[in-house]
Design a protein around this motif. Sequence first.
Motif, PDB file in Angstrom:
ATOM      1  N   SER A 421      -4.535  34.402  11.507  1.00  0.00           N
ATOM      2  CA  SER A 421      -3.806  34.830  10.317  1.00  0.00           C
ATOM      3  C   SER A 421      -3.413  33.669   9.416  1.00  0.00           C
ATOM      4  CB  SER A 421      -2.537  35.594  10.725  1.00  0.00           C
ATOM      5  OG  SER A 421      -1.636  34.734  11.409  1.00  0.00           O
ATOM      6  N   PHE A 422      -3.690  32.436   9.836  1.00  0.00           N
ATOM      7  CA  PHE A 422      -3.257  31.267   9.071  1.00  0.00           C
ATOM      8  C   PHE A 422      -4.096  31.131   7.808  1.00  0.00           C
ATOM      9  CE2 PHE A 422      -3.320  26.743   7.967  1.00  0.00           C
ATOM     10  CZ  PHE A 422      -1.966  26.456   7.958  1.00  0.00           C
ATOM     11  N   ASN A 423      -3.440  31.003   6.644  1.00  0.00           N
ATOM     12  CA  ASN A 423      -4.157  30.788   5.391  1.00  0.00           C
ATOM     13  C   ASN A 423      -4.521  29.312   5.292  1.00  0.00           C
ATOM     14  OD1 ASN A 423      -5.000  30.366   2.711  1.00  0.00           O
ATOM     15  ND2 ASN A 423      -3.764  32.079   1.982  1.00  0.00           N
ATOM     16  N   LEU A 424      -5.807  29.029   5.315  1.00  0.00           N
ATOM     17  CA  LEU A 424      -6.275  27.652   5.356  1.00  0.00           C
ATOM     18  C   LEU A 424      -5.902  26.854   4.111  1.00  0.00           C
ATOM     19  CD1 LEU A 424      -9.800  28.233   6.931  1.00  0.00           C
ATOM     20  CD2 LEU A 424      -7.781  27.278   8.044  1.00  0.00           C
ATOM     21  N   LEU A 425      -5.568  27.523   3.029  1.00  0.00           N
ATOM     22  CA  LEU A 425      -5.168  26.798   1.822  1.00  0.00           C
ATOM     23  C   LEU A 425      -3.783  26.176   1.964  1.00  0.00           C
ATOM     24  CD1 LEU A 425      -6.575  29.189  -0.920  1.00  0.00           C
ATOM     25  CD2 LEU A 425      -7.534  27.015  -0.118  1.00  0.00           C
ATOM     26  N   ASN A 426      -3.072  26.540   3.024  1.00  0.00           N
ATOM     27  CA  ASN A 426      -1.771  25.922   3.313  1.00  0.00           C
ATOM     28  C   ASN A 426      -1.890  24.816   4.343  1.00  0.00           C
ATOM     29  OD1 ASN A 426      -0.349  27.702   1.578  1.00  0.00           O
ATOM     30  ND2 ASN A 426      -0.379  29.295   3.164  1.00  0.00           N
ATOM     31  N   PHE A 427      -3.114  24.436   4.695  1.00  0.00           N
ATOM     32  CA  PHE A 427      -3.316  23.483   5.781  1.00  0.00           C
ATOM     33  C   PHE A 427      -2.985  22.056   5.343  1.00  0.00           C
ATOM     34  CE2 PHE A 427      -5.987  20.384   8.015  1.00  0.00           C
ATOM     35  CZ  PHE A 427      -5.593  20.624   9.320  1.00  0.00           C
ATOM     36  N   SER A 428      -2.376  21.320   6.245  1.00  0.00           N
ATOM     37  CA  SER A 428      -2.226  19.869   6.129  1.00  0.00           C
ATOM     38  C   SER A 428      -2.338  19.296   7.532  1.00  0.00           C
ATOM     39  CB  SER A 428      -0.894  19.487   5.481  1.00  0.00           C
ATOM     40  OG  SER A 428       0.184  19.963   6.258  1.00  0.00           O
ATOM     41  N   ILE A 429      -2.583  18.015   7.638  1.00  0.00           N
ATOM     42  CA  ILE A 429      -2.924  17.428   8.932  1.00  0.00           C
ATOM     43  C   ILE A 429      -1.720  17.260   9.848  1.00  0.00           C
ATOM     44  CG2 ILE A 429      -3.757  15.300  10.021  1.00  0.00           C
ATOM     45  CD1 ILE A 429      -5.714  15.002   7.708  1.00  0.00           C
ATOM     46  N   ALA A 430      -0.659  16.643   9.338  1.00  0.00           N
ATOM     47  CA  ALA A 430       0.436  16.186  10.192  1.00  0.00           C
ATOM     48  C   ALA A 430       1.032  17.266  11.093  1.00  0.00           C
ATOM     49  CB  ALA A 430       1.525  15.542   9.339  1.00  0.00           C
ATOM     50  N   PRO A 431       1.299  18.500  10.633  1.00  0.00           N
ATOM     51  CA  PRO A 431       1.950  19.489  11.504  1.00  0.00           C
ATOM     52  C   PRO A 431       1.106  19.899  12.711  1.00  0.00           C
ATOM     53  CG  PRO A 431       2.123  20.122   9.188  1.00  0.00           C
ATOM     54  CD  PRO A 431       1.135  19.019   9.258  1.00  0.00           C
ATOM     55  N   PHE A 432      -0.183  19.613  12.692  1.00  0.00           N
ATOM     56  CA  PHE A 432      -1.060  20.110  13.748  1.00  0.00           C
ATOM     57  C   PHE A 432      -1.692  18.969  14.560  1.00  0.00           C
ATOM     58  CE2 PHE A 432      -1.113  23.213  10.280  1.00  0.00           C
ATOM     59  CZ  PHE A 432      -0.607  24.328  10.954  1.00  0.00           C
ATOM     60  N   LYS A 433      -0.990  17.864  14.650  1.00  0.00           N
ATOM     61  CA  LYS A 433      -1.507  16.686  15.336  1.00  0.00           C
ATOM     62  C   LYS A 433      -1.984  17.014  16.745  1.00  0.00           C
ATOM     63  CE  LYS A 433      -0.013  12.240  17.285  1.00  0.00           C
ATOM     64  NZ  LYS A 433       1.089  11.247  17.386  1.00  0.00           N
ATOM     65  N   ASP A 434      -1.168  17.665  17.547  1.00  0.00           N
ATOM     66  CA  ASP A 434      -1.517  17.914  18.948  1.00  0.00           C
ATOM     67  C   ASP A 434      -2.757  18.794  19.057  1.00  0.00           C
ATOM     68  OD1 ASP A 434       0.639  16.382  19.663  1.00  0.00           O
ATOM     69  OD2 ASP A 434       1.962  18.090  20.096  1.00  0.00           O
ATOM     70  N   LYS A 435      -2.820  19.840  18.259  1.00  0.00           N
ATOM     71  CA  LYS A 435      -3.975  20.745  18.320  1.00  0.00           C
ATOM     72  C   LYS A 435      -5.245  20.044  17.849  1.00  0.00           C
ATOM     73  CE  LYS A 435      -1.461  25.098  17.950  1.00  0.00           C
ATOM     74  NZ  LYS A 435      -1.281  26.385  17.222  1.00  0.00           N
ATOM     75  N   ILE A 436      -5.119  19.195  16.849  1.00  0.00           N
ATOM     76  CA  ILE A 436      -6.286  18.466  16.354  1.00  0.00           C
ATOM     77  C   ILE A 436      -6.792  17.497  17.421  1.00  0.00           C
ATOM     78  CG2 ILE A 436      -7.054  16.759  14.656  1.00  0.00           C
ATOM     79  CD1 ILE A 436      -5.096  18.114  12.665  1.00  0.00           C
ATOM     80  N   GLN A 437      -5.881  16.780  18.062  1.00  0.00           N
ATOM     81  CA  GLN A 437      -6.298  15.825  19.089  1.00  0.00           C
ATOM     82  C   GLN A 437      -6.949  16.538  20.271  1.00  0.00           C
ATOM     83  OE1 GLN A 437      -2.495  13.745  19.595  1.00  0.00           O
ATOM     84  NE2 GLN A 437      -3.424  11.893  18.738  1.00  0.00           N
ATOM     85  N   THR A 438      -6.400  17.681  20.659  1.00  0.00           N
ATOM     86  CA  THR A 438      -6.978  18.443  21.768  1.00  0.00           C
ATOM     87  C   THR A 438      -8.398  18.878  21.434  1.00  0.00           C
ATOM     88  OG1 THR A 438      -4.810  19.237  22.479  1.00  0.00           O
ATOM     89  CG2 THR A 438      -6.730  20.511  23.189  1.00  0.00           C
ATOM     90  N   ALA A 439      -8.586  19.409  20.236  1.00  0.00           N
ATOM     91  CA  ALA A 439      -9.918  19.851  19.829  1.00  0.00           C
ATOM     92  C   ALA A 439     -10.875  18.676  19.698  1.00  0.00           C
ATOM     93  CB  ALA A 439      -9.832  20.610  18.507  1.00  0.00           C
ATOM     94  N   SER A 440     -10.399  17.562  19.165  1.00  0.00           N
ATOM     95  CA  SER A 440     -11.244  16.396  18.980  1.00  0.00           C
ATOM     96  C   SER A 440     -11.821  15.921  20.308  1.00  0.00           C
ATOM     97  CB  SER A 440     -10.456  15.272  18.304  1.00  0.00           C
ATOM     98  OG  SER A 440     -11.250  14.118  18.133  1.00  0.00           O
ATOM     99  N   ASN A 441     -11.000  15.925  21.353  1.00  0.00           N
ATOM    100  CA  ASN A 441     -11.466  15.502  22.673  1.00  0.00           C
ATOM    101  C   ASN A 441     -12.507  16.458  23.248  1.00  0.00           C
ATOM    102  OD1 ASN A 441      -9.984  13.058  23.179  1.00  0.00           O
ATOM    103  ND2 ASN A 441      -8.134  14.301  23.322  1.00  0.00           N
ATOM    104  N   LEU A 442     -12.525  17.687  22.761  1.00  0.00           N
ATOM    105  CA  LEU A 442     -13.446  18.686  23.290  1.00  0.00           C
ATOM    106  C   LEU A 442     -14.757  18.746  22.517  1.00  0.00           C
ATOM    107  CD1 LEU A 442     -13.845  21.119  25.281  1.00  0.00           C
ATOM    108  CD2 LEU A 442     -13.012  22.566  23.416  1.00  0.00           C
ATOM    109  N   ILE A 443     -14.734  18.660  21.186  1.00  0.00           N
ATOM    110  CA  ILE A 443     -15.917  19.007  20.391  1.00  0.00           C
ATOM    111  C   ILE A 443     -16.461  17.876  19.525  1.00  0.00           C
ATOM    112  CG2 ILE A 443     -15.241  21.442  20.286  1.00  0.00           C
ATOM    113  CD1 ILE A 443     -14.311  20.991  17.405  1.00  0.00           C
ATOM    114  N   ASP A 444     -15.859  16.699  19.521  1.00  0.00           N
ATOM    115  CA  ASP A 444     -16.269  15.695  18.533  1.00  0.00           C
ATOM    116  C   ASP A 444     -17.508  14.894  18.910  1.00  0.00           C
ATOM    117  OD1 ASP A 444     -14.376  16.476  16.783  1.00  0.00           O
ATOM    118  OD2 ASP A 444     -13.236  14.608  16.767  1.00  0.00           O
ATOM    119  N   SER A 445     -17.778  14.711  20.199  1.00  0.00           N
ATOM    120  CA  SER A 445     -19.026  14.066  20.647  1.00  0.00           C
ATOM    121  C   SER A 445     -19.187  12.660  20.071  1.00  0.00           C
ATOM    122  CB  SER A 445     -20.229  14.927  20.257  1.00  0.00           C
ATOM    123  OG  SER A 445     -20.003  16.281  20.534  1.00  0.00           O
ATOM    124  N   THR A 446     -18.126  11.853  20.110  1.00  0.00           N
ATOM    125  CA  THR A 446     -18.158  10.520  19.489  1.00  0.00           C
ATOM    126  C   THR A 446     -17.928   9.378  20.488  1.00  0.00           C
ATOM    127  OG1 THR A 446     -15.803  10.810  18.938  1.00  0.00           O
ATOM    128  CG2 THR A 446     -17.419  11.329  17.224  1.00  0.00           C
TER     129      THR A 446
END
Length: 814
Positions: A421-446
């Motif tokens: 239900s999250f409207n992506l036009l309201n997205f910014s990076i800082a509030p979602f640091k933990d979720k971004i880091q978790t996903a990065s470790n799973l799907i980034d392949s770097t």
Amino acid sequence: MRLVFPCQSRTRLITIPRNVALAAVMLAGVTACGGGSVGDVFVDRSQLAQLLPKVTCASLTGLKIPAAAIGLPTSGAMISSAIVIPATGEAVTSISVRHATPEYCQILGDILPVDSAALNIKFQLNIPTAWSQKSIQVGGGGLNGTLPANLAAIGASGSPISSAFPPDAEYPILKGYASFGGDSGHQDPGNIATWALNSEAWTNFGHAGLKKTHDAAFAVIQALYGSKPKVSYFMGQSQGGREAMEVAQRYPDDYDGIVATAPLIGYSAHVIHKTLLATVQTGAGWIPSFKLPTIGAEITRQCDALDGISDGVISNYKACTALFDPQKVAQPFLFIRCPDGVDTGTSCLSDAQIGTINQMHAPTAFGFDLANGLTSFPGYGTGREGLSGFLNINPQPSLSSQPALGQPGATLMYGILKDPSFNLLNFSIAPFKDKIQTASNLIDSTNPDLSRFFARGGRMIVKNSGSDYNSNPQIMMRYYDAVTAKFGQATVDAHVRYYVLPNTSHGGDGVSTTTGEAIPQYVDLIQMATDWVEKNVTPPDAPVVSAKGKVPPYAVTATKPMCRYPQFRATKALGIPSRPRALSAVREALPKHRCRGGTHMFMLVRTDKTVKKQAGISFLLVDLKTPGITVRPIRNIAAEKEFCEVFFDNVRVPWENLVGELNQGWTVAKALPGFERLFIGSPNHAQHTLHQVEKLARQRGLFDDPAFVARFAELQLDTVDLGAAYAALAKRGEPIPPSISMLKIWSTETYERLALLLIESAQDYGGLRDHCKTDEIDLHVVAPLFNAIGAKIFAGSNEIQRNILAKSVLKLPG
């Protein structure tokens, strides 16, 4: 000089005696690279014995694979269908070819999850009845959700290597390879990715499904043939390319060879970057599609000549990307800025739109570590802004609805944020640091640590399209640099070939922005990979890619080299009869032991002393690697190794390297000065120097000086006129007229005047001979002047050119 025709030999050689030094012209050629086997002994696996099944194909239906046979937690697997597909011959239509396929067993199965709320991983295995003991796992595409389509006949797009697969190449299954792939654990290929809310399904998509599919397929092959594959590959495009990089990093013991095209690595940062671009296009920053040609034309204006050729193809992709990096260049789009920065029409950009396009080209900083220590996502490259598939959002994003972000939006909303239900036009990076880091470790392949893959002798081929806006090639370039920094170039060269095909799209295709001609793209990466792994045949530094017909006789219409990163291609027509153009892969920093990267030279040799001087001469093309040739670079006044002296010690040249007919070399040679004058008459050097002057002048406020403006405007007009004259005279297929001498004079003297203005514009830096950086602009301040002076002498001095014009064009008396 003597011709040698050895008895009892079908090889005809031309022998050059000892101690001969010749002034020779170097032809830039496709450079070869070293390589060699990994370890002390290489075992050729190209001709393993073919195996026949020990049980019937149909008997596999209902087969249960225990969970213990799969290296990650599952509830086992089951085969739902196993049928024999009869052999088919080649089928040719007016627009396509479906090549022959052998008889094979088509096997469908399900890998059962641990979590009952997760979905099965569906997989398919196609294995030829006469099996070569080799396998290829094929990656997916998009958000997966379907079985890979290219497990027998290979279509024009998708896995395993995109539309780069040549239309006349045999399918791997016909060569005995088993092919298999899975849907990664869900059966929905769309962008309503509710499956990603389940932890096991999301992990399967990230990487676990690849290992589970591999192990299940190997267990089935074991049941059918009593043996697992002796050689194993993973090949994929886009999402499948990310998966190919993923298995090399996480499951390296399972694979001998990897092919990844357009790999979507840095995946979490990629989807976040695109979402942030949507957030700035809700208002005045939106870039409508009708403005894209203006943007594309400006990038072509600034970048086309950076590779030395104005052909509508931006081959020097790194230099062009740097020109439009707003962190390096102030106001890169100033030339197409609307008056006062207000949107006033189709042919200019407002300040808000320039802000958006600058954000496309600028890195996105996260302010915290992503997987493997990355803290930012690089900005996108350049080259296809005027064509479809660019980064602008259509329709314009509105705060009242979700933006049309497709796969990136679905990945962020369902996979990373876990909030449909999250409207992506309201997205910014800082509030979602933990979720971004978790996903990065799973799907980034770097992860640059490929030590286990290298230790087992693994070989990897990666291909990027230079102007890909679906998977940013800049992140792959950064990854390759990290791997090289970790292991050193020699180790990387033994295991990795990374190619970039400039100015092409995500799928690998592209056209010249000025002529509309197709950029060659066909290359058989599958064959290159299997030859490297199984025969120890090292892929070339610059394999030739082609444009060709899709049906027999597959007529080749164009070729070019696809160079290893960070090299780029330059093409030069040399007018040699019955020979293709000479092609070159030009490094940003040429090897010190080479003379401007040349690998061949041509020479005129006397092969008959009984005739008059201009007869009895033959024209040879000579490989500089030929035993007995010694090359010593000669530095010009700019300290560049532009020419060489070449010594010959009993050199033998193959008869096939004779250009034209024996004793008729003077006819070939007479055509060369015109082509050399045409090459020197190109406006490229003047255009590049003009751009350097313009950048310096803007940064230093020189355009406030009316006298400077007048000089600049005069040179700018001269350069434009020069380009028009060049276009008029450089007509393909037509003889070069004597008036080309005028072009050579015009070009070199304009270049010299611009070089002098560059020195003046550099002010305090004007006397620096070496490369320098001033106000973030990279400069060779004095070198252009030295080069311009030399160019006035090359191909006959400008005084000689004036004599030619007087005699041959103006018909003045001698």
